[in-house]
Write a protein that holds these residues in place. Structure first.
Motif, PDB file in Angstrom:
ATOM      1  N   ASP B 184       0.794  -1.229   0.000  1.00 16.52           N
ATOM      2  CA  ASP B 184       0.000   0.000   0.000  1.00 16.52           C
ATOM      3  C   ASP B 184       0.822   1.272   0.000  1.00 16.52           C
ATOM      4  N   ALA B 185       1.774   1.319   0.891  1.00 15.25           N
ATOM      5  CA  ALA B 185       2.572   2.542   1.000  1.00 15.25           C
ATOM      6  C   ALA B 185       4.017   2.156   1.242  1.00 15.25           C
ATOM      7  N   ASP B 229      12.668   1.524  -7.771  1.00 14.37           N
ATOM      8  CA  ASP B 229      11.775   0.392  -7.513  1.00 14.37           C
ATOM      9  C   ASP B 229      10.606   0.818  -6.627  1.00 14.37           C
ATOM     10  N   MET B 230      10.911   1.550  -5.590  1.00 10.64           N
ATOM     11  CA  MET B 230       9.870   1.931  -4.625  1.00 10.64           C
ATOM     12  C   MET B 230       8.859   2.889  -5.262  1.00 10.64           C
ATOM     13  N   PHE B 231       9.352   3.822  -6.057  1.00  9.23           N
ATOM     14  CA  PHE B 231       8.448   4.778  -6.686  1.00  9.23           C
ATOM     15  C   PHE B 231       7.554   4.108  -7.724  1.00  9.23           C
ATOM     16  N   ARG B 232       8.060   3.050  -8.336  1.00  5.40           N
ATOM     17  CA  ARG B 232       7.257   2.342  -9.350  1.00  5.40           C
ATOM     18  C   ARG B 232       6.156   1.493  -8.727  1.00  5.40           C
ATOM     19  N   THR B 233       6.379   1.057  -7.491  1.00  2.36           N
ATOM     20  CA  THR B 233       5.502   0.020  -6.947  1.00  2.36           C
ATOM     21  C   THR B 233       4.601   0.499  -5.806  1.00  2.36           C
ATOM     22  N   ALA B 262      10.478  10.645 -11.833  1.00  2.00           N
ATOM     23  CA  ALA B 262       9.827   9.531 -11.139  1.00  2.00           C
ATOM     24  C   ALA B 262       8.562   9.958 -10.415  1.00  2.00           C
ATOM     25  N   PHE B 263       8.041  11.155 -10.712  1.00  4.98           N
ATOM     26  CA  PHE B 263       6.825  11.568 -10.017  1.00  4.98           C
ATOM     27  C   PHE B 263       5.668  10.676 -10.423  1.00  4.98           C
ATOM     28  N   GLY B 264       4.840  10.396  -9.509  1.00  3.82           N
ATOM     29  CA  GLY B 264       3.749   9.466  -9.725  1.00  3.82           C
ATOM     30  C   GLY B 264       3.083   9.243  -8.391  1.00  3.82           C
ATOM     31  N   PRO B 265       3.785   8.615  -7.478  1.00  5.12           N
ATOM     32  CA  PRO B 265       3.192   8.429  -6.166  1.00  5.12           C
ATOM     33  C   PRO B 265       3.023   9.745  -5.425  1.00  5.12           C
ATOM     34  N   ARG B 266       2.082   9.765  -4.535  1.00  9.55           N
ATOM     35  CA  ARG B 266       1.945  10.904  -3.621  1.00  9.55           C
ATOM     36  C   ARG B 266       3.122  10.855  -2.650  1.00  9.55           C
ATOM     37  N   LEU B 267       3.794  11.980  -2.431  1.00  2.00           N
ATOM     38  CA  LEU B 267       4.965  11.979  -1.563  1.00  2.00           C
ATOM     39  C   LEU B 267       4.707  12.817  -0.316  1.00  2.00           C
TER      40      LEU B 267
END
Lengths: 273, 307
Positions: B184-185, B229-233, B262-267
């Motif tokens: 999830d996070a 890896d972490m940002f992709r998943t 690599a922006f994509g996930p909420r940070l």
């Protein structure tokens, strides 16, 4: 190796001064007065034989370490290193040109023979103390000689170093203060209360003497003197712009750059033209 | 952590005569064992941190392996220029150890709060920045720092930090470690605040949210591969540090993300706010003030995951 005569050293110092004045003009680079005041100290360090330096093996672990802590005197250092054979003299022509390794202050990759990057005041001596401690720990008998400026004695870190050297009885450290009585914007005795300078260093636990910083015989004797039980310092009375009548003790030459005519005039005075 | 540091450096120095220890008038009795076992290699440099750093640089330039040690704020901000010039510019392999990093000395007030050290030191070319999380990792990180051959800054806690990762593997500079996996996070953590990050993951699990926990003890250079890896998943990434949210670990991650597109996930960034802490209190209290307690992290991550 036999040592050069006093007359030889004085001739070398004159040639270096002529070179430095030409460098300042060619490269349109200031700090000429500061470079000229420390020429004799550098010549004593690199040419007299009192300190062990070897241009053919500049990284010899047993060499004496010479540090120009007043890095703005770099033109004098570069000229001395070139004339001593650390790199070809022609390279001095690149000084402060775009792409040259010879910047206005000496860096870690500038040239062999430069031990420490300097240019911000109050660093070189303290780094030298670490080198002196390393000599003790590695059971080597090299010495560390640092040339600092009177303006540099404004820096608190200079006095931290003074205290540390005395506490650790770093008798393999020798310092020359280029006491030309000026700093960038005023008399060094007035900007901050430096006087009495020799007494201050003595009070900090140093073996402190006063000499004429343009007297090569006195400078070499100071470097040759046997180690005492504490660090030694010579407060060297010097003249900013030394060797050129129209620059001497005129602080405009902290930032002024000589014209072609002034270069010629200076070289004549030095007996080089 | 400081006891682990003292014990490890003594052990390493016994085996390597090049290792010398410089201290800025702290660690009374802490280094007695070092002094007894390595005579002549301990220097109390007094309350003169600038000189200590320069001296250490000079020793390093002559082939020794010096380690300079004192309270984080004094060995970083106070002597920044010495670190910049004498250490980094000269490429002197000095190991600089700051003790009491982050909020370890919370009750001593902002004079002793180290929230800007990574921000300022990260700007220096060639400086490796390490933030181990617990006593065993202080030992492995110190080994790696001394073997590195270049300038290293290591920020550690003080005393009493819990062991979070017993029997750690050899420390690899520039490598992070996945301590826990969840879909999830992802929580990225550096330094001693890892204990709070692990609490956060537990608290999230109790809510049915599974979080990956990555410990990144090297803040410079970052483990770009692992970050990728972490940002992709993961949909939400939380970056946790006991340091200002300005300029430190989270800023480094953001810089990496911008460069790597690599922006994509909420940070989410968990660190100290842009303010001095004027209230008295111990480390836990100060962490709560700053919103970096495990429960606070969990609450914010859970909220970010809400549809």
């Amino acid at each position: 190796m036999s040592r050069p005569s006093l007359a030889d050293l004085e001739r070398i110092a004159r040639e270096i001064r002529g070179e430095v004045i030409a460098m300042s003009h060619r490269a349109d680079t200031p700090h000429l007065g500061s470079a000229l005041s420390c020429v004799d100290m550098l010549v004593a360090c690199y040419f007299s034989g009192a300190l062990r330096v070897d241009p053919s093996n500049p990284r010899n672990p047993d060499r004496d370490r010479i540090i120009l802590s007043k890095g703005h005197g770099a033109m004098a250092l570069y000229a001395v290193l070139a004339y001593r054979g650390f790199f070809p003299r022609e390279e001095l022509l690149t000084f402060n040109r775009e792409g040259s390794r010879f910047q206005e202050h000496p860096g870690p990759h500038t040239a062999p023979g430069i031990e420490v990057a300097t240019g911000s005041l109050g660093h070189g001596l303290a780094v030298g103390l670490g080198m002196a401690l390393a000599a003790r720990s590695l059971q080597k008998n090299y010495r560390v000689a640092a040339i600092i400026s009177d303006g540099e004695c404004n820096e608190g870190s200079t006095w931290e170093a003074a205290l540390f050297a005395a506490a650790n009885k770093l008798s393999n450290v020798i310092v020359m203060i280029d006491y030309n009585k000026w700093q960038a914007t005023g008399r060094s005795d007035e900007v901050l209360a430096l006087r009495p300078l020799r007494e201050k260093w003595a009070a900090f636990g140093w073996d402190a003497v006063e000499i004429d910083g343009h007297d090569l015989k006195a400078l070499v004797e100071f470097l040759d003197a046997p180690a005492s039980d504490r660090p030694r310092i010579a407060v060297c009375h010097t003249i900013k712009g030394k060797g050129c009548s129209f620059m001497e003790d005129d602080n405009n030459w902290h930032y002024r750059v000589p014209t072609a005519e002034e270069v010629e005039k200076a070289r004549k005075e030095l007996g080089l033209a | 952590m400081r006891n682990a540091f003292a014990s490890e450096i003594t052990k390493l120095a016994e085996a390597d005569p090049r290792i010398h220890l410089l201290s800025g008038d702290i660690g009374n009795r802490l280094f007695n064992d070092f002094q007894a076992k390595c005579p002549g290699r301990f220097f109390n440099c007094g309350v003169a941190e600038a000189n200590m750093i320069s001296v250490g640089a000079g020793m390093a330039l002559c082939g020794l392996k010096p380690v300079a040690y004192t309270i984080t704020t004094f060995i970083t901000a106070r002597c920044f220029e010495q670190i910049k010039l004498d250490v980094c510019y000269n490429e002197a392999p000095l190991v600089i150890v700051g003790v009491g990093s982050g909020l370890a000395y919370a009750s001593l007030g902002p004079t002793h709060h180290a929230f800007e050290d990574m921000a300022i030191l990260r700007t220096l070319p060639g400086l490796t920045i390490l933030a181990p999380a617990d006593p065993p990792e202080v030992r492995t990180a110190l080994r790696a720092a001394l073997a590195h051959g270049g300038p290293v800054y290591m920020r550690i806690g003080k005393k009493g930090e819990p062991t979070l990762m017993p029997d750690p593997p050899p420390f690899q500079i520039g490598k992070g470690r996945i301590l826990r996996k969840g879909a999830d996070a992802c929580l990225l953590s550096t330094g001693v605040v890892l204990s709070e990050t692990l609490h956060a993951a537990e608290a999230l699990a109790a809510r049915g949210i599974q979080a990956t926990v990555v410990h990144m003890p090297t803040v410079k250079p970052l483990d770009a591969e692992l970050l990728g890896d972490m940002f992709r998943t993961h949909r939400v990434i939380g970056v946790v540090e006991e340091h200002s949210r300005i300029g430190g670990f989270s800023s480094a991650v953001l810089e990496w993300a911008a460069d790597a597109e690599a922006f994509g996930p909420r940070l989410l960034r968990f660190g100290l706010p842009d303010a001095f802490i004027h209230e008295s209190g111990e480390q836990e209290y100060a962490r709560g003030f700053c919103g970096i307690r495990g429960e606070q992290i969990a609450e914010n991550v859970a909220r970010a995951l809400e549809p």
